[in-house]
Design a protein around this motif. Structure first.
Motif, PDB file in Angstrom:
ATOM      1  N   ALA A   2     -19.899 -14.142  18.834  1.00  0.00           N
ATOM      2  CA  ALA A   2     -19.282 -14.680  20.043  1.00  0.00           C
ATOM      3  C   ALA A   2     -19.208 -13.646  21.155  1.00  0.00           C
ATOM      4  O   ALA A   2     -19.061 -13.978  22.319  1.00  0.00           O
ATOM      5  CB  ALA A   2     -17.898 -15.201  19.719  1.00  0.00           C
ATOM      6  N   ALA A   3     -19.301 -12.358  20.800  1.00  0.00           N
ATOM      7  CA  ALA A   3     -19.201 -11.313  21.805  1.00  0.00           C
ATOM      8  C   ALA A   3     -20.414 -11.320  22.747  1.00  0.00           C
ATOM      9  O   ALA A   3     -20.338 -10.839  23.868  1.00  0.00           O
ATOM     10  CB  ALA A   3     -19.078  -9.960  21.127  1.00  0.00           C
ATOM     11  N   PHE A   4     -21.517 -11.867  22.284  1.00  0.00           N
ATOM     12  CA  PHE A   4     -22.714 -11.831  23.102  1.00  0.00           C
ATOM     13  C   PHE A   4     -22.715 -12.930  24.155  1.00  0.00           C
ATOM     14  O   PHE A   4     -22.146 -13.989  23.966  1.00  0.00           O
ATOM     15  CB  PHE A   4     -23.969 -11.943  22.224  1.00  0.00           C
ATOM     16  N   LYS A  30     -34.691 -11.315  23.783  1.00  0.00           N
ATOM     17  CA  LYS A  30     -34.296 -10.152  22.978  1.00  0.00           C
ATOM     18  C   LYS A  30     -32.836  -9.820  23.277  1.00  0.00           C
ATOM     19  O   LYS A  30     -32.245 -10.354  24.217  1.00  0.00           O
ATOM     20  CB  LYS A  30     -35.187  -8.955  23.292  1.00  0.00           C
ATOM     21  N   VAL A  31     -32.294  -8.913  22.494  1.00  0.00           N
ATOM     22  CA  VAL A  31     -30.920  -8.461  22.692  1.00  0.00           C
ATOM     23  C   VAL A  31     -30.932  -7.180  23.518  1.00  0.00           C
ATOM     24  O   VAL A  31     -31.701  -6.258  23.239  1.00  0.00           O
ATOM     25  CB  VAL A  31     -30.233  -8.189  21.337  1.00  0.00           C
ATOM     26  N   MET A  97     -29.600  -7.436  11.261  1.00  0.00           N
ATOM     27  CA  MET A  97     -28.269  -8.040  11.216  1.00  0.00           C
ATOM     28  C   MET A  97     -27.795  -8.437  12.613  1.00  0.00           C
ATOM     29  O   MET A  97     -27.213  -9.504  12.791  1.00  0.00           O
ATOM     30  CB  MET A  97     -27.278  -7.090  10.552  1.00  0.00           C
ATOM     31  N   LEU A  98     -28.073  -7.586  13.584  1.00  0.00           N
ATOM     32  CA  LEU A  98     -27.685  -7.876  14.965  1.00  0.00           C
ATOM     33  C   LEU A  98     -28.349  -9.172  15.431  1.00  0.00           C
ATOM     34  O   LEU A  98     -27.682 -10.081  15.938  1.00  0.00           O
ATOM     35  CB  LEU A  98     -28.098  -6.713  15.881  1.00  0.00           C
ATOM     36  N   TYR A  99     -29.655  -9.272  15.225  1.00  0.00           N
ATOM     37  CA  TYR A  99     -30.378 -10.461  15.654  1.00  0.00           C
ATOM     38  C   TYR A  99     -29.951 -11.693  14.857  1.00  0.00           C
ATOM     39  O   TYR A  99     -29.783 -12.772  15.408  1.00  0.00           O
ATOM     40  CB  TYR A  99     -31.895 -10.246  15.573  1.00  0.00           C
ATOM     41  N   SER A 100     -29.771 -11.510  13.553  1.00  0.00           N
ATOM     42  CA  SER A 100     -29.324 -12.624  12.713  1.00  0.00           C
ATOM     43  C   SER A 100     -27.993 -13.179  13.194  1.00  0.00           C
ATOM     44  O   SER A 100     -27.799 -14.391  13.263  1.00  0.00           O
ATOM     45  CB  SER A 100     -29.163 -12.164  11.268  1.00  0.00           C
ATOM     46  N   CYS A 102     -26.769 -13.155  16.086  1.00  0.00           N
ATOM     47  CA  CYS A 102     -26.863 -13.818  17.398  1.00  0.00           C
ATOM     48  C   CYS A 102     -27.623 -15.135  17.348  1.00  0.00           C
ATOM     49  O   CYS A 102     -27.558 -15.923  18.289  1.00  0.00           O
ATOM     50  CB  CYS A 102     -27.586 -12.918  18.395  1.00  0.00           C
ATOM     51  N   THR A 103     -28.347 -15.365  16.265  1.00  0.00           N
ATOM     52  CA  THR A 103     -29.229 -16.530  16.209  1.00  0.00           C
ATOM     53  C   THR A 103     -28.495 -17.864  16.397  1.00  0.00           C
ATOM     54  O   THR A 103     -28.933 -18.702  17.181  1.00  0.00           O
ATOM     55  CB  THR A 103     -30.067 -16.504  14.918  1.00  0.00           C
TER      56      THR A 103
END
Length: 139
Positions: A2-4, A30-31, A97-100, A102-103
Motif C-alpha cells: 500500500a505504500a507504493f 518498473k519500480v 520480493m519488492l516487485y511481487s 507491488c503486483t
C-alpha cells in the motif's frame, strides 16, 4: 504494498492505451525504489511480443501490459489487456520480493483481474499471449 503509488501521468497513458487498436502494443512498468512509485519504464505503441524480448533486460523484473488484437473463430475481433509479471530467476531475492509485493497494487490500479507470471522472456510470444487470454476468459 500500500505504500507504493502510481507515477504521474500513468493513469492518462493507461486510458489512451486501453482505447488503442494496434495489432500488439505494450506498456512496461518498473519500480522507482527511491520514490516508492510505480513508473512507466517504456511505451511500445506497435511492437510484437517477440521483438520486445530484445528490448528488455532479462535480469530485471518488470510488469508488461499488453494490448493484442485477437481474432475469434466467429470473426469477432477483441483487444484484450493482459498483464504479465516478468520475474527472472536470475534476479536477486529482494528485488523479486519488492516487485511481487507491488503486483496486486498494479493489477488493482489497472483494473486487471489476472496477472500472468513470466520467468523467461523467450516465453513472451504472441501465441503465449493468446494462451494467457484464453486462460483469463474461462468462465
Amino acid at each position: 504494498s500500500a505504500a507504493f503509488k502510481l507515477g504521474d501521468g500513468i493513469a492518462d497513458k493507461y486510458k489512451l492505451f486501453r482505447r488503442g487498436n494496434a495489432a500488439s502494443a505494450a506498456l512496461v512498468f518498473k519500480v522507482d525504489k527511491d520514490e516508492e512509485t510505480v513508473v512507466l519504464d517504456e511505451e511500445y505503441p506497435d511492437m510484437t511480443p517477440e521483438d520486445l524480448q530484445d528490448e528488455l533486460s532479462d535480469s530485471t523484473p518488470r510488469w508488461i501490459l499488453w494490448s493484442v488484437k485477437i481474432e475469434r473463430d466467429d470473426g469477432r475481433v477483441q483487444f484484450p489487456l493482459l498483464l504479465l509479471f516478468f520475474s527472472p530467476e536470475s534476479c536477486n531475492q529482494r528485488m523479486k520480493m519488492l516487485y511481487s509485493s507491488c503486483t496486486p497494487f498494479i493489477a488493482q490500479t489497472l483494473d486487471i483481474t489476472k496477472v500472468h507470471a513470466l520467468k523467461d522472456l523467450e516465453d513472451m510470444t504472441f501465441d503465449k499471449l493468446k494462451e494467457f487470454h484464453a486462460a483469463s476468459v474461462t468462465r
